[in-house]
Design an enzyme around this catalytic site. Structure first.
Site, PDB file in Angstrom:
ATOM      1  N   PRO A 274       0.829  -1.208   0.000  1.00 28.54           N
ATOM      2  CA  PRO A 274       0.000   0.000   0.000  1.00 28.54           C
ATOM      3  C   PRO A 274       0.866   1.262   0.000  1.00 28.54           C
ATOM      4  O   PRO A 274       2.012   1.255   0.466  1.00 28.54           O
ATOM      5  CB  PRO A 274      -0.793  -0.106   1.311  1.00 28.54           C
ATOM      6  CG  PRO A 274      -0.718  -1.545   1.705  1.00 28.54           C
ATOM      7  CD  PRO A 274       0.611  -2.037   1.211  1.00 28.54           C
ATOM      8  N   ASP A 275       0.318   2.354  -0.556  1.00 30.36           N
ATOM      9  CA  ASP A 275       0.975   3.633  -0.363  1.00 30.36           C
ATOM     10  C   ASP A 275       0.564   4.180   1.000  1.00 30.36           C
ATOM     11  O   ASP A 275      -0.114   3.506   1.774  1.00 30.36           O
ATOM     12  CB  ASP A 275       0.662   4.606  -1.502  1.00 30.36           C
ATOM     13  CG  ASP A 275      -0.819   4.958  -1.592  1.00 30.36           C
ATOM     14  OD1 ASP A 275      -1.551   4.795  -0.589  1.00 30.36           O
ATOM     15  OD2 ASP A 275      -1.258   5.396  -2.663  1.00 30.36           O
ATOM     16  N   PHE A 276       0.989   5.384   1.313  1.00 35.07           N
ATOM     17  CA  PHE A 276       0.703   5.919   2.641  1.00 35.07           C
ATOM     18  C   PHE A 276      -0.581   6.729   2.688  1.00 35.07           C
ATOM     19  O   PHE A 276      -1.278   6.711   3.701  1.00 35.07           O
ATOM     20  CB  PHE A 276       1.874   6.796   3.124  1.00 35.07           C
ATOM     21  CG  PHE A 276       3.029   5.997   3.658  1.00 35.07           C
ATOM     22  CD1 PHE A 276       3.103   5.661   5.002  1.00 35.07           C
ATOM     23  CD2 PHE A 276       4.026   5.561   2.815  1.00 35.07           C
ATOM     24  CE1 PHE A 276       4.151   4.907   5.502  1.00 35.07           C
ATOM     25  CE2 PHE A 276       5.091   4.809   3.291  1.00 35.07           C
ATOM     26  CZ  PHE A 276       5.151   4.481   4.636  1.00 35.07           C
ATOM     27  N   ARG A 277      -0.922   7.415   1.612  1.00 34.83           N
ATOM     28  CA  ARG A 277      -1.923   8.466   1.724  1.00 34.83           C
ATOM     29  C   ARG A 277      -3.252   8.191   1.036  1.00 34.83           C
ATOM     30  O   ARG A 277      -4.189   8.969   1.196  1.00 34.83           O
ATOM     31  CB  ARG A 277      -1.335   9.789   1.191  1.00 34.83           C
ATOM     32  CG  ARG A 277      -0.121  10.220   1.991  1.00 34.83           C
ATOM     33  CD  ARG A 277       0.516  11.498   1.463  1.00 34.83           C
ATOM     34  NE  ARG A 277       1.741  11.794   2.195  1.00 34.83           N
ATOM     35  CZ  ARG A 277       1.789  12.427   3.346  1.00 34.83           C
ATOM     36  NH1 ARG A 277       0.670  12.846   3.905  1.00 34.83           N
ATOM     37  NH2 ARG A 277       2.938  12.651   3.957  1.00 34.83           N
TER      38      ARG A 277
ATOM     39  N   ASN B 143      10.762   5.392  -1.265  1.00 35.14           N
ATOM     40  CA  ASN B 143      10.329   4.101  -0.763  1.00 35.14           C
ATOM     41  C   ASN B 143      11.357   3.473   0.176  1.00 35.14           C
ATOM     42  O   ASN B 143      12.565   3.638   0.000  1.00 35.14           O
ATOM     43  CB  ASN B 143      10.044   3.156  -1.933  1.00 35.14           C
ATOM     44  CG  ASN B 143       8.925   3.673  -2.804  1.00 35.14           C
ATOM     45  OD1 ASN B 143       7.999   4.311  -2.311  1.00 35.14           O
ATOM     46  ND2 ASN B 143       9.006   3.423  -4.091  1.00 35.14           N
TER      47      ASN B 143
ATOM     48  N   ASP C 110      11.043   0.104   0.897  1.00 40.39           N
ATOM     49  CA  ASP C 110      10.863  -1.337   0.726  1.00 40.39           C
ATOM     50  C   ASP C 110      12.047  -2.049   0.095  1.00 40.39           C
ATOM     51  O   ASP C 110      12.111  -3.276   0.074  1.00 40.39           O
ATOM     52  CB  ASP C 110       9.598  -1.622  -0.090  1.00 40.39           C
ATOM     53  CG  ASP C 110       9.545  -0.815  -1.391  1.00 40.39           C
ATOM     54  OD1 ASP C 110      10.551  -0.775  -2.119  1.00 40.39           O
ATOM     55  OD2 ASP C 110       8.482  -0.222  -1.682  1.00 40.39           O
TER      56      ASP C 110
ATOM     57  N   HIS D 273      14.404   8.311   2.174  1.00 36.27           N
ATOM     58  CA  HIS D 273      13.776   8.065   3.469  1.00 36.27           C
ATOM     59  C   HIS D 273      14.304   6.799   4.129  1.00 36.27           C
ATOM     60  O   HIS D 273      13.678   6.246   5.027  1.00 36.27           O
ATOM     61  CB  HIS D 273      12.257   8.009   3.323  1.00 36.27           C
ATOM     62  CG  HIS D 273      11.678   9.305   2.838  1.00 36.27           C
ATOM     63  ND1 HIS D 273      10.441   9.402   2.240  1.00 36.27           N
ATOM     64  CD2 HIS D 273      12.172  10.568   2.854  1.00 36.27           C
ATOM     65  CE1 HIS D 273      10.200  10.670   1.922  1.00 36.27           C
ATOM     66  NE2 HIS D 273      11.241  11.394   2.283  1.00 36.27           N
TER      67      HIS D 273
END
Length: 321
Positions: free
Chosen positions: A77-80, A151, A153, A170
């Site tokens: 999933p994305d965050f927003r 990302n 991941d 990040h």
């Protein structure tokens, strides 16, 4: 020397430019896109124009900015996104508000919610998808100066793009460190603790260890300073799958020269493409996989990309979605 100049010198000394200027043989079509010799520049670029530039190797210092949207086809999933994003589904971790799970002060108070969430991104659980492999192919052709990703991941690495070409703005789950003495923590021991719902501790000082991802309240990695060198050198900016809401990453879109084409491939028009577009901006809106497949087709790389995906997913022991 200005601060910006000093940072550029430091960044070059530490990591090198990641790519140099090479002779470019321009076709008439490429000249019409880029503008030349006092002739009137083309008013509006298209995805076809960008493909022509890449295929003609008129763009050999491509800077890529990647967001969570490139990993959602892998099942992350994305965050927003409302309803499906991480922030919409963190209630089960009993945090006071969604962002708290990524705040350093809250982690020190109670690391368990974050560590429970982190189990979902255990390295190896997810596989790169066709978007990652397109970027890998662009790298293999020698046209990527640097790939800046939001990302955490690690799928860019998993696709085979070397660390020297990556700026994980990040951070990443690939490594972990002690929050007290900052020593690197062995990955196997760290993940063994996390998967067994134990809080991992440093074997030297006893401090809590966490993955080397950037929490709210932490500085970005030193490699992020490469942007002061890379973006002024770029001859094409490719931005994929980002809402461009998180600073300072989002502002990097403005750091390329005004003469440089900027291609946004995203589900929505965001950032400077929405606020203050430039004459050489291109927007491809919609499903990101389909958009990338369209660009790949225009480049004439479809079969080459299929072969790369098949070869690399075979190495990983399975097929990607």
């Amino acid at each position: 020397m200005t601060l910006r100049g000093r940072l550029a010198v430091v960044a070059l000394r530490l990591w090198g430019p990641g790519g140099g200027r090479r002779p470019i043989s321009s076709s008439a079509g490429v000249s019409s896109v880029l503008g030349s010799g006092g002739s009137r520049e083309k008013a509006q670029l298209s995805l076809q124009d960008v493909a022509d530039l890449i295929r003609a190797r008129a763009c050999q210092r491509v800077v890529v900015m990647a967001g969570a949207g490139i990993s959602t086809p892998s099942g992350i999933p994305d965050f927003r996104s409302l309803g499906s994003g991480w922030y919409s589904n963190l209630q089960e971790y009993s945090v006071p508000y969604p962002e708290a799970i990524f705040e350093l002060s809250y982690f020190f108070h109670n690391p368990k919610p974050f560590l429970s969430w982190a189990k979902q991104l255990y390295p190896g659980k997810y596989r790169p998808n066709i978007i990652h492999y397109f970027l890998r192919l662009l790298h293999d052709k020698g046209q990527v100066l640097r790939l800046y990703t939001q990302n955490i991941d690690g799928l860019e690495r998993a696709s085979g793009i070397p660390a020297s070409k990556l700026v994980e703005a990040h951070g990443s789950f690939a490594t972990a460190s002690c929050t007290t003495c900052h020593r690197a923590a062995p990955g196997e021991g760290f993940w063994a603790d996390v998967m067994e719902d134990r809080v991992p501790h440093c074997s030297v000082c006893g401090g809590v260890t966490k993955p080397d991802i950037v929490f709210f309240g932490e500085q970005l990695p030193e490699r992020f300073l490469l942007h002061v060198v890379d973006f002024p050198m770029a001859d094409l900016l490719l931005t994929l799958g980002s809402s461009l809401q998180v600073e300072p990453f989002a502002s990097l879109t403005e750091a390329v020269r005004s003469s440089v084409p900027r291609l946004l491939m995203n589900k929505d028009v965001v950032g400077p493409w929405a606020r203050c577009p430039r004459s050489k901006d291109v927007v491809q809106v919609g499903d990101l996989v389909r958009s990338v497949e369209k660009l790949v087709a225009l480049l004439g790389w479809t079969e080459e990309l299929k072969a790369l995906v098949q070869r690399e997913t075979g190495k990983l022991g399975g097929l990607d979605g």
